[in-house]
Design a protein around this motif. Structure first.
Motif, PDB file in Angstrom:
ATOM      1  N   VAL A   1       0.716  -1.222  -0.008  1.00 36.66           N
ATOM      2  CA  VAL A   1       0.233   0.062   0.299  1.00 36.66           C
ATOM      3  C   VAL A   1       0.949   1.254   0.064  1.00 36.66           C
ATOM      4  CG1 VAL A   1      -1.674   1.412   1.625  1.00 36.66           C
ATOM      5  CG2 VAL A   1      -2.064  -0.918   0.845  1.00 36.66           C
ATOM      6  N   GLY A   2       1.926   0.988   0.861  1.00 38.72           N
ATOM      7  CA  GLY A   2       2.841   2.530   0.866  1.00 38.72           C
ATOM      8  C   GLY A   2       3.386   2.636  -0.361  1.00 38.72           C
ATOM      9  N   LEU A   3       3.933   1.574  -1.159  1.00 36.58           N
ATOM     10  CA  LEU A   3       4.380   1.702  -2.583  1.00 36.58           C
ATOM     11  C   LEU A   3       3.455   2.359  -3.383  1.00 36.58           C
ATOM     12  CD1 LEU A   3       6.748  -1.545  -2.605  1.00 36.58           C
ATOM     13  CD2 LEU A   3       7.537   0.819  -2.433  1.00 36.58           C
ATOM     14  N   LEU A   4       2.097   1.665  -3.401  1.00 43.08           N
ATOM     15  CA  LEU A   4       1.193   2.127  -4.237  1.00 43.08           C
ATOM     16  C   LEU A   4       0.696   3.461  -4.200  1.00 43.08           C
ATOM     17  CD1 LEU A   4      -1.016   0.510  -5.903  1.00 43.08           C
ATOM     18  CD2 LEU A   4      -2.414   0.560  -4.048  1.00 43.08           C
ATOM     19  N   PHE A   5       0.773   4.072  -2.922  1.00 41.79           N
ATOM     20  CA  PHE A   5       0.463   5.353  -2.754  1.00 41.79           C
ATOM     21  C   PHE A   5       1.571   6.257  -3.501  1.00 41.79           C
ATOM     22  CE2 PHE A   5       1.017   9.272  -0.658  1.00 41.79           C
ATOM     23  CZ  PHE A   5      -0.232   9.914  -0.769  1.00 41.79           C
ATOM     24  N   ASN A   6       2.901   6.054  -3.477  1.00 41.47           N
ATOM     25  CA  ASN A   6       3.739   6.589  -4.387  1.00 41.47           C
ATOM     26  C   ASN A   6       3.418   6.753  -5.784  1.00 41.47           C
ATOM     27  OD1 ASN A   6       4.995   7.272  -1.838  1.00 41.47           O
ATOM     28  ND2 ASN A   6       6.274   5.738  -1.894  1.00 41.47           N
ATOM     29  N   LYS A   7       3.202   5.407  -6.311  1.00 41.99           N
ATOM     30  CA  LYS A   7       2.594   5.135  -7.427  1.00 41.99           C
ATOM     31  C   LYS A   7       1.695   5.865  -8.017  1.00 41.99           C
ATOM     32  CE  LYS A   7       2.239   1.207 -10.371  1.00 41.99           C
ATOM     33  NZ  LYS A   7       2.143  -0.171 -10.255  1.00 41.99           N
ATOM     34  N   ILE A   8       0.568   5.877  -7.331  1.00 44.02           N
ATOM     35  CA  ILE A   8      -0.556   6.582  -7.706  1.00 44.02           C
ATOM     36  C   ILE A   8      -0.401   8.330  -7.638  1.00 44.02           C
ATOM     37  CG2 ILE A   8      -2.881   7.193  -6.595  1.00 44.02           C
ATOM     38  CD1 ILE A   8      -3.350   4.378  -6.392  1.00 44.02           C
ATOM     39  N   LEU A   9       0.570   8.573  -6.686  1.00 47.63           N
ATOM     40  CA  LEU A   9       0.972   9.859  -6.803  1.00 47.63           C
ATOM     41  C   LEU A   9       1.509  10.509  -7.965  1.00 47.63           C
ATOM     42  CD1 LEU A   9       0.756  12.222  -4.455  1.00 47.63           C
ATOM     43  CD2 LEU A   9       3.089  11.723  -3.731  1.00 47.63           C
TER      44      LEU A   9
END
Lengths: 531, 324
Positions: free
Chosen positions: B253-261
Motif C-alpha cells: 500500500v505504501g508503494l502503491l500510494f507513491n505510484k498513484i501520486l
C-alpha cells in the motif's frame, strides 16, 4: 433521473434544494469508506453558489499576466478584454477600427493624432478615466522598463494632454496604424491609482474600466470576474460574472461543455469541428482568423534568392488538400497574409498562385534547376507541425522540390532561423496577425525586420506603398496602398502562405449572443445566459 | 517493560535517522530537477518577453530575473531561500509558490488517498476470495481480471469512465474539481471518477500480492498444524493468515500510494483537475523553475513521510522488525 443529475450539477443547488440522489450517493460512499464523519457541513454543490448568470468558460491557457503591458501571451486577451476597455475597438467581422474609450480620433496632420476621450467614465476603483489617465497609460506602455509593448508605440514622439478629455499624440513618422494598435494591449487603460498602489504594474491586481471587475485568480485553475453594475458602455453582456476554468487539453475542454461543467469552450482543435457541429446539445461558432500558417523564406540563401524558385514553391502547394489533410478541413486557404473577410483583403493578389505543379517544375527549369531542387527545411516538433511537414513534402515531391525537415521546439527553431545563426532555407511556422495589417507587413518584410531572415531588401515600391498605407487615414486609400504592398509581397513570393486557422468555439444551449471575431480572440460582448 | 522502552528508543532513533537521511535526498532531488530544467529546451525569458519579441528585450528579461547567472549560482540562490522557507514566486504569473502548493496539493492528495482507499477496500476482499478458493475458476477469474487491471493504462480507463459515467449517464461530473477545504462532500463527488481511474492498477496489485502471500501462508507448516489442532478455516484466515500478511500488504500500500501520486499527473490532465501534477507539467513546459522546484520538493517530502510512516506501521505490526 438523468435530467435531475445534470441539473444538480449545472445549477448550484444548495443542500436544502433537491440534491437527494447525490446525497444518497454520498451516503453510500461515506458508509463504504467508513468516513461519514469526514463529511462536513455542506454548502453549495458548485462553486458558483448564489449567482444566476455566471458564464463558465473553458480557457486554453493560464494568463501570463493580467496587466496588459507586462503580459506576453496571445491567449491573455480573452481575460483582458472584459477587464479593460480599449481606446479603440474593431468590427468583429472585418477588424475595421471603431470608437472605444476614444469616442473619436483625428489625424490633424499625418504626424499628429488627436484622441477625444469619452466623458464620465470611471475605472473600477472610482478613479476618473480622463485625458491624464490616458497619457499615464500610454507613457507607461511605451517607456516603462517592464513593458512588453514598447515597440507597438515606437512611432510616438510625445503625448500631451490637450484638454480634460483630449489627448494629442505627436508622431516621429506618419502612422495611421495607430488607431488599431490602440485596440490591442497598448490601448487597454489601467487605473493610474491602482498602478501607483501596486508599484507600477498590476499583474495580479488588475483594475480597468471594462464591463467586468477582477474577482480571483488561482494559477492554472481559474480566473473569476464579476460584472460592473454601472458600466458606461452599451456592449455589456447580460452576465453576473465570468468564471474562466483553465483546461489546457482541448478534448477535456470540450468534454467540460458536453457534460455541463462549462458553458463555453474556445480554441478547440480542427479535428473537434465535426463533433461540435453534430452534437445536438452544442452550438458552434466556427470562422476564420488572421492567424496564418506559412513558410518563411530566407532569400539570402541559394536557391531561395531566385524569385522563380520561390514562385515555384507557391505553385507547388495544394492548399485545399493541405487543409483537409492536416486541419480536418477547419481552415481557409491562404494565398496572401489576410483572410477573405478582412477589410484590406485583395482579391487579385489572392488569385496569383493556383495549385499547379507543372508550372512549378517549369519555373524551376527556367531558374536553372531542370532536375528540381534540394532544400534545407526547418519546423517544429509537435505532432500537428510534423503532420503539416509530411503533407508539404509529399506535395513538393510532385513539383521536383525535395528536402527534409529538421525539427525542434518553437523557441529553439525560431531563434536559429531568425536569430544570429540564420539556419535553413524555409521555416514552417505561423504569423499570429496584428490588429493593423501594415504592422504585419513591416514586421515581416522590411529590410531590417527580424522576421526577414535573409535581411534582403524588399522589392521596389514596397516601402513607398507601406508608407502610403500608414500616411492616410482614409480607409479606401489605405486599402489601395495595402493591396499594392500585398501584391508586391506575393508577386515576388516573399512568403508561402498556407492556411488561416479557424476559431472553433462550442457552447451549450444556455448561451446566446456569442459571436466570433476575425482576430480569433473571443470577446463576450452581448453574451447572455438562459435560465 | 524494559523491552518496551528499548523498542521505543529504537523507534525514535529510526525516525531521527530517517529524517536526517531525507535531507540529502531532498537536496539531491531538487538539484537533479534543476539540472534537468537547464537541459530541456525552452526558455522562460522568451515566454516572458511575449510574442515575436526582440533579442534585446529577451536579454533585458534574463538580466532582470537573474536568468543570466551561472547555473550553480541560480541553484544556490534558490536553495538558500528555500532553506529559509521562501520558495519564491512563479516567474510567469507571480503567484507565490507556497500558495500554489497549498492550493493544488490537497486536491492531488485527495484523489491519491481516495484511490488508495478504493484499492484496499476492493483489492483485499478479492485477494482473500482468490486465495481461499485457490485454483478454482473464481480464483482464475479474479487473477485474470487483475492482470488486465495492471495492464490497463489509467488515462485510457479514465476516458472510458468519463464517456459512460459522466457523458452518458451523467452520474458524475466529467471535468473539474472542488477544493476539499471548501466543500468536502462535493470534493469527494468530483474526485470519484479520477480516483476510479487511478485505482484499477491498485486493486489489481493489492489483490495479486495478497493472494500470493496468503496462499504461501496457507500452505505453510504452522497453518497445517493449526488445521490439525481443529481451528476453523475462517479463524485461521482471520487470526493467523491475515495477521501474517499484513506487513506485506502495508508495504504494497505504501508503494502503491507513491505510484498513484505519480500517476495523478496524467489523470489530472484528463479530468482538468488543478492539482500539483498539472502545475508541474505546465511549469516545466514554460521553464518556470521556482514552481517546478517547489512542487517537486513537496512531492518528495510526501513520499519520504509515507515511507517513514509505512516503516513505523510495519514495526508496530511485526515486532520482529525492531530486533533486526
Amino acid at each position: 433521473m438523468k435530467k435531475q443529475h445534470r441539473d444538480q450539477h449545472d445549477e448550484d443547488l444548495t443542500i436544502n434544494g433537491n440534491g437527494v440522489s447525490r446525497r444518497a450517493f454520498m451516503g453510500y460512499l461515506s458508509g463504504a469508506l467508513a468516513a461519514g464523519t469526514l463529511l462536513g457541513p455542506t454548502r453549495a454543490w458548485g462553486q458558483n453558489g448564489g449567482k444566476t448568470a455566471l458564464l463558465r468558460v473553458g480557457a486554453n491557457a493560464n494568463p501570463s499576466s493580467l496587466d496588459p503591458a507586462t503580459g506576453g501571451s496571445g491567449s491573455d486577451h480573452v481575460f483582458l478584454y472584459p477587464l479593460y476597455d480599449t481606446l479603440v475597438t474593431w468590427d468583429f467581422e472585418t477588424l475595421k477600427a471603431e470608437p472605444g474609450l476614444a469616442e473619436s480620433w483625428q489625424f490633424t496632420d499625418p504626424k499628429t493624432l488627436v484622441l477625444t476621450i469619452k466623458q464620465g467614465v470611471l475605472f473600477h476603483d472610482g478613479t476618473a478615466l480622463d485625458a491624464q489617465a490616458v497619457k499615464t497609460n500610454l507613457d507607461r506602455n511605451r517607456s516603462a522598463e517592464y513593458s512588453n509593448i514598447r515597440a507597438d508605440l515606437a512611432s510616438v514622439e510625445a503625448i500631451t494632454v490637450s484638454g480634460e478629455h483630449q489627448v494629442t499624440l505627436t508622431l516621429k513618422n506618419p502612422d495611421t496604424a495607430l488607431p488599431l494598435i490602440l485596440s490591442d494591449r497598448a490601448g487597454m487603460m489601467v487605473s493610474p491609482a491602482a498602478l501607483e498602489k501596486h508599484g507600477g504594474r498590476v499583474d495580479r491586481n488588475p483594475v480597468g474600466a471594462g464591463f467586468m471587475r477582477f474577482g480571483n485568480w488561482a494559477d492554472g485553475s481559474e480566473v473569476v470576474l464579476n460584472a460592473v453594475k454601472d458600466y458606461h458602455g452599451d456592449n455589456r453582456p447580460a452576465l453576473d460574472g465570468i468564471e474562466f476554468k483553465v483546461i489546457t487539453d482541448s478534448a477535456t475542454r470540450l468534454r467540460a461543455v458536453m457534460s455541463g461543467q462549462a458553458d463555453l469552450a474556445y480554441h478547440l482543435d480542427g479535428r473537434q469541428k465535426p463533433l461540435v457541429e453534430k452534437m445536438p446539445t452544442l452550438s458552434g461558432a466556427i470562422s476564420s482568423t488572421i492567424y496564418v500558417y506559412q513558410l518563411y523564406m530566407n532569400m539570402a540563401r541559394k536557391p531561395m534568392d531566385d524569385v522563380r524558385v520561390r514562385q515555384a514553391i507557391n505553385y507547388a502547394i495544394d492548399r485545399q488538400a493541405f487543409i483537409r489533410a492536416t486541419m480536418a478541413g477547419a481552415g481557409e486557404p491562404a494565398y496572401m497574409n489576410l483572410p477573405e473577410s478582412h477589410w484590406a483583403f485583395d482579391k487579385d493578389t489572392a488569385g496569383l498562385y493556383p495549385y499547379d505543379p507543372e508550372k512549378a517544375k517549369a519555373l524551376l527549369a527556367e531558374a536553372g534547376y531542370p532536375d528540381g531542387i534540394e532544400l534545407d527545411l526547418r519546423g517544429y516538433n509537435d505532432q500537428s507541425s510534423v503532420q503539416m511537414q509530411e503533407v508539404l513534402l509529399a506535395q513538393f515531391a510532385k513539383a521536383g522540390i525535395r528536402g527534409r525537415f529538421r525539427t525542434g521546439t518553437i523557441a529553439d527553431m525560431s531563434a536559429a532561423y531568425f536569430g544570429q545563426q540564420k539556419t535553413g532555407d524555409m521555416l514552417l511556422s505561423a504569423w499570429t496577425g496584428r490588429p493593423d495589417p501594415s504592422l504585419s507587413y513591416s514586421l515581416m518584410y522590411t529590410e531590417d525586420a527580424y522576421f526577414n531572415a535573409g535581411s534582403v531588401a524588399p522589392p521596389e515600391g514596397f516601402n513607398d506603398a507601406l508608407l502610403a498605407s500608414r500616411s492616410s487615414d482614409d480607409l479606401e486609400e489605405r486599402k489601395t496602398a495595402l493591396a499594392q504592398v500585398q501584391r508586391l509581397v506575393m508577386e515576388n513570393a516573399l512568403v508561402a502562405p498556407l492556411a488561416f486557422r479557424q476559431s472553433i468555439v462550442a457552447s451549450n444551449d444556455r448561451v446566446s449572443g456569442y459571436q466570433n471575431n476575425l482576430l480569433g480572440k473571443p470577446k463576450f460582448n452581448g453574451v447572455s445566459l438562459k435560465g | 517493560m524494559a523491552t518496551a522502552v528499548k523498542a521505543n528508543r529504537v523507534k525514535q532513533k529510526m525516525v531521527a535517522s530517517r529524517l536526517l537521511q531525507a535531507l540529502p535526498i531532498l537536496i539531491l532531488a531538487t538539484f537533479i530537477v534543476f539540472s534537468l530544467m537547464q537541459l530541456i529546451p525552452g526558455d522562460v525569458a522568451v515566454t516572458l518577453a511575449g510574442e515575436n519579441a526582440s533579442a534585446e528585450r529577451i536579454a533585458q528579461i534574463r538580466e532582470a530575473y537573474g536568468l543570466n547567472q551561472p547555473f550553480l549560482a541560480q541553484y544556490g540562490d534558490w536553495l538558500w531561500r528555500a532553506a529559509q522557507g521562501d520558495l519564491g514566486a512563479s516567474l510567469l504569473s507571480g503567484e507565490p509558490v507556497a500558495q500554489t502548493i497549498a492550493r493544488t496539493f490537497p486536491n492531488t492528495l485527495l484523489i491519491a488517498v481516495y484511490a488508495v482507499l478504493l484499492s484496499v477496500l476492493v483489492g483485499v476482499p478479492l485477494g482473500i476470495l482468490a486465495a481461499t478458493r485457490s485454483g478454482s475458476p473464481l480464483d482464475s477469474g479474479i487473477m485474470g481480471a487483475a492482470s488486465l487491471g495492471v495492464a490497463v493504462p489509467n488515462f485510457w480507463f479514465g476516458m472510458i469512465l468519463v464517456l459512460y459515467l459522466a457523458l452518458t449517464f451523467k452520474w458524475f461530473p466529467a471535468t473539474g474539481f472542488v477544493s476539499p477545504r471548501e466543500d468536502f462532500s462535493a470534493a469527494l463527488w468530483y474526485a470519484t471518477l479520477p480516483a476510479l481511474a487511478l485505482c484499477t492498477n491498485g486493486i489489481a496489485e493489492v489483490a495479486r500480492q495478497l493472494r500470493s502471500s496468503l496462499v504461501e501462508i496457507q500452505s505453510s507448516q504452522h497453518v497445517r498444524t493449526l488445521h490439525a489442532k481443529g481451528l476453523s478455516p475462517a479463524r485461521i484466515l482471520w487470526k493467523h493468515g491475515l495477521k501474517n500478511v499484513s506487513v506485506n500488504l502495508l508495504t504494497v500500500v505504501g508503494l502503491l500510494f507513491n505510484k498513484i501520486l505519480a500517476a495523478t499527473v496524467v489523470v489530472e490532465a484528463v479530468f482538468a483537475i488543478p492539482g500539483i501534477g498539472s502545475s508541474i507539467v505546465n511549469a516545466v513546459l514554460q521553464g518556470d523553475f521556482p514552481v517546478v522546484q517547489g512542487a517537486v520538493l513537496a512531492m518528495v517530502v510526501t513520499v519520504i513521510l509515507v515511507n517513514l510512516f509505512t516503516d513505523l506501521a510495519c514495526t508496530a505490526l511485526d515486532p520482529r522488525i525492531n530486533e533486526l
